[in-house]
Write an enzyme that holds these catalytic residues in place. Structure first.
Site, mmCIF file in Angstrom:
data_model
loop_
_atom_site.group_PDB
_atom_site.id
_atom_site.type_symbol
_atom_site.label_atom_id
_atom_site.label_comp_id
_atom_site.label_asym_id
_atom_site.label_seq_id
_atom_site.Cartn_x
_atom_site.Cartn_y
_atom_site.Cartn_z
ATOM 1 N N SER A 227 2.343 6.427 -1.828
ATOM 2 C CA SER A 227 3.530 5.963 -2.374
ATOM 3 C C SER A 227 3.998 7.098 -3.665
ATOM 4 C CB SER A 227 3.039 4.658 -3.179
ATOM 5 O OG SER A 227 2.748 3.867 -2.199
ATOM 6 N N HIS B 144 6.370 7.451 4.529
ATOM 7 C CA HIS B 144 6.280 6.582 3.911
ATOM 8 C C HIS B 144 6.745 5.186 4.371
ATOM 9 C CE1 HIS B 144 7.267 4.838 -0.237
ATOM 10 N NE2 HIS B 144 5.816 4.563 0.060
ATOM 11 N N GLU C 207 10.390 6.537 4.835
ATOM 12 C CA GLU C 207 10.905 7.755 4.049
ATOM 13 C C GLU C 207 10.135 8.890 4.526
ATOM 14 O OE1 GLU C 207 12.023 7.702 -0.292
ATOM 15 O OE2 GLU C 207 9.869 6.901 -0.200
ATOM 16 N N ASN D 117 10.630 4.866 -4.181
ATOM 17 C CA ASN D 117 10.170 4.345 -5.701
ATOM 18 C C ASN D 117 10.830 5.051 -6.787
ATOM 19 O OD1 ASN D 117 8.162 2.609 -4.538
ATOM 20 N ND2 ASN D 117 6.642 4.402 -3.824
HETATM 21 P P1 NAD Z 1 -5.034 -1.226 0.845
HETATM 22 O O1 NAD Z 1 -6.011 -1.651 -0.225
HETATM 23 O O2 NAD Z 1 -4.492 -2.715 1.390
HETATM 24 O O3 NAD Z 1 -5.908 -0.800 2.338
HETATM 25 C C1 NAD Z 1 -6.596 0.430 1.974
HETATM 26 C C2 NAD Z 1 -7.550 0.439 3.200
HETATM 27 O O4 NAD Z 1 -8.397 1.757 3.154
HETATM 28 C C3 NAD Z 1 -9.017 -0.487 3.052
HETATM 29 O O5 NAD Z 1 -9.058 -1.184 4.247
HETATM 30 C C4 NAD Z 1 -10.134 0.219 2.655
HETATM 31 O O6 NAD Z 1 -11.264 -0.176 3.318
HETATM 32 C C5 NAD Z 1 -9.847 1.702 3.423
HETATM 33 N N1 NAD Z 1 -10.526 2.907 2.962
HETATM 34 C C6 NAD Z 1 -10.866 3.298 1.559
HETATM 35 N N2 NAD Z 1 -11.317 4.248 1.711
HETATM 36 C C7 NAD Z 1 -11.493 4.840 2.911
HETATM 37 C C8 NAD Z 1 -11.932 6.043 3.631
HETATM 38 N N3 NAD Z 1 -12.437 6.976 2.866
HETATM 39 N N4 NAD Z 1 -11.836 6.089 4.830
HETATM 40 C C9 NAD Z 1 -11.054 5.208 5.823
HETATM 41 N N5 NAD Z 1 -10.895 3.890 4.935
HETATM 42 C C10 NAD Z 1 -10.948 3.757 3.805
HETATM 43 O O7 NAD Z 1 -4.346 -0.501 0.631
HETATM 44 P P2 NAD Z 1 -2.570 -0.500 1.324
HETATM 45 O O8 NAD Z 1 -1.741 -1.315 0.259
HETATM 46 O O9 NAD Z 1 -2.596 -0.597 2.666
HETATM 47 O O10 NAD Z 1 -2.078 1.165 0.887
HETATM 48 C C11 NAD Z 1 -2.526 2.236 1.511
HETATM 49 C C12 NAD Z 1 -1.552 3.318 1.210
HETATM 50 O O11 NAD Z 1 -0.139 2.938 1.248
HETATM 51 C C13 NAD Z 1 -1.741 3.609 -0.308
HETATM 52 O O12 NAD Z 1 -1.569 5.139 -0.304
HETATM 53 C C14 NAD Z 1 -0.441 3.059 -0.966
HETATM 54 O O13 NAD Z 1 0.147 3.698 -2.290
HETATM 55 C C15 NAD Z 1 0.854 3.061 0.231
HETATM 56 N N6 NAD Z 1 1.788 2.234 0.214
HETATM 57 C C16 NAD Z 1 1.467 0.854 0.136
HETATM 58 C C17 NAD Z 1 2.579 -0.095 0.128
HETATM 59 C C18 NAD Z 1 2.355 -1.389 -0.126
HETATM 60 O O14 NAD Z 1 3.185 -2.187 -0.777
HETATM 61 N N7 NAD Z 1 0.998 -1.975 -0.442
HETATM 62 C C19 NAD Z 1 4.009 0.463 0.345
HETATM 63 C C20 NAD Z 1 3.950 1.798 0.859
HETATM 64 C C21 NAD Z 1 3.179 2.670 0.805
#
Ligand code: NAD
Length: 316
Positions: free
Chosen positions: A146, A174, A186, A224
């Site tokens: 993000s 993204h 994006e 963002n």
């Molecule tokens: P989340 O916390 O729901 O999921 C992350 C997952 O990654 C978890 O299941 C965790 O067990 C796993 N993980 C942790 N370390 C790991 C590793 N070393 N290898 C493999 N898996 C691993 O997070 P999310 O909300 O899905 O966000 C993920 C990414 O997407 C982030 O970079 C976030 O900024 C981005 N993002 C989030 C949103 C949102 O609205 N939540 C929107 C756009 C982008």
């Protein structure tokens, strides 16, 4: 078996990096790798299986996340069938395309990988360094970050050992949350990203049924950079008593025709994610207009992160 594949890829990569003439523009995406089975990773995997019709390998270090993710995929597919958006056969086919594992070595054969682990720079850097080592030399290495600089993530692939040339294949796709619902994506190039990588990322997102916008690697990118100051300002309105929670959300929901107000949206995104992005905008631009709301920081300190912890601006 996995080791011999890695060895083969290392030789191929060495040849490619020396000649710098490797052309992969014609290589279609047949296998996708997704790292992280959280809300974003799972959504990306499911949409890719359904719309782009590719095999998807989801890797997560947590078995619990993988089980939870697959159960969620089953629930989403069953809902689509119940609402007659897809047939049971289509749901079964999409589900059969998903496989899971806890080791990155499962990604040696993918053509495109999308990383969606938590927003922790060092974690993403180490994952990309590993991807550069194990993935095929034509594989696109995409991040769903993000806020972290794509240029910095790409740079992590060429450090120690230097022969792992992959920085030109790193790009950001993204996706917006929830991925099965939001059409926009994006696509962000780092300084090192090749035109070919950018084109392949755009093409794959289109195959997933998404509408791509292109952004440069600037703090907050496009979505963002615009959305987070809006949410932050809503929280400042709350903390300074300009309006209460319901008035703030109601005027934006009913006055600008968006599905939810900014405080509810912050709860859905996660207040920790909102704070992390505001800090990046503030630190990297040095502009005081991006100062994170004090209330936002306090709520994160309290562990009130929104929907995922059951408490944020609303109770869940
Ligand atoms: P989340 O916390 O729901 O999921 C992350 C997952 O990654 C978890 O299941 C965790 O067990 C796993 N993980 C942790 N370390 C790991 C590793 N070393 N290898 C493999 N898996 C691993 O997070 P999310 O909300 O899905 O966000 C993920 C990414 O997407 C982030 O970079 C976030 O900024 C981005 N993002 C989030 C949103 C949102 O609205 N939540 C929107 C756009 C982008």
């Amino acid at each position: 078996m996995a080791l011999s594949l890695v060895a083969r890829h290392q030789v191929q990569r060495l040849v490619a990096s020396q000649a710098r003439c490797y052309s992969s523009s014609m290589i279609p995406v047949k296998r996708l790798g997704v790292i992280g089975a959280g809300q974003m990773g799972l959504g990306i995997a499911l949409v890719a299986a359904q719309k782009a019709q590719v095999d998807v390998t989801i890797v997560d270090t947590s078995e619990a996340s993988l089980s939870k993710g697959l159960a969620f995929a089953d629930k989403l597919l069953a809902k689509d069938v119940a609402k007659e958006r897809i047939t049971q056969d289509e749901a079964d086919t999409a589900r059969s395309r998903l496989s899971v594992g806890t080791s990155m070595e499962k990604l040696t054969e993918v053509d495109f990988v999308i990383e969606a682990v938590p927003e922790i720079p060092e974690l993403k850097f180490s994952i990309f360094k590993e991807l550069a080592r194990i993935c095929q030399p034509h594989a696109v290495l995409a991040t769903n970050t993000s806020s972290i600089s794509i240029t910095k993530i790409a740079a992590a692939t060429t450090k120690n050992p230097k022969e792992f040339w992959a920085d030109d294949r790193v790009v950001s796709t993204h996706f917006m949350n929830p991925v099965p619902v939001q059409k926009g994506v994006e696509i962000i190039s780092g300084l090192q990203t090749s035109q070919e990588t950018l084109d392949r990322a755009i093409a794959f997102c289109k195959a997933m049924g998404k509408v791509a916008s292109v952004s440069t690697d600037a703090p907050g990118f496009l979505a963002n950079r615009i959305l987070m100051p809006y949410i932050n300002e809503a929280i400042i309105c709350l903390e300074t008593g300009v309006g209460d929670r319901d008035s703030i959300d109601s005027i934006m929901k009913n006055g600008t025709n968006v599905p939810m107000g900014p405080l509810q949206l912050a709860d859905f995104i996660g207040l920790d994610t909102c704070l992390a992005i505001m800090k990046v905008l503030h630190n990297e631009t040095g502009d005081s207009k991006y100062r994170p709301s004090i209330l936002l920081g306090k709520m994160v300190d309290a562990g009130w992160l929104g929907k995922k912890t059951g408490k944020g601006f609303y109770d869940y």
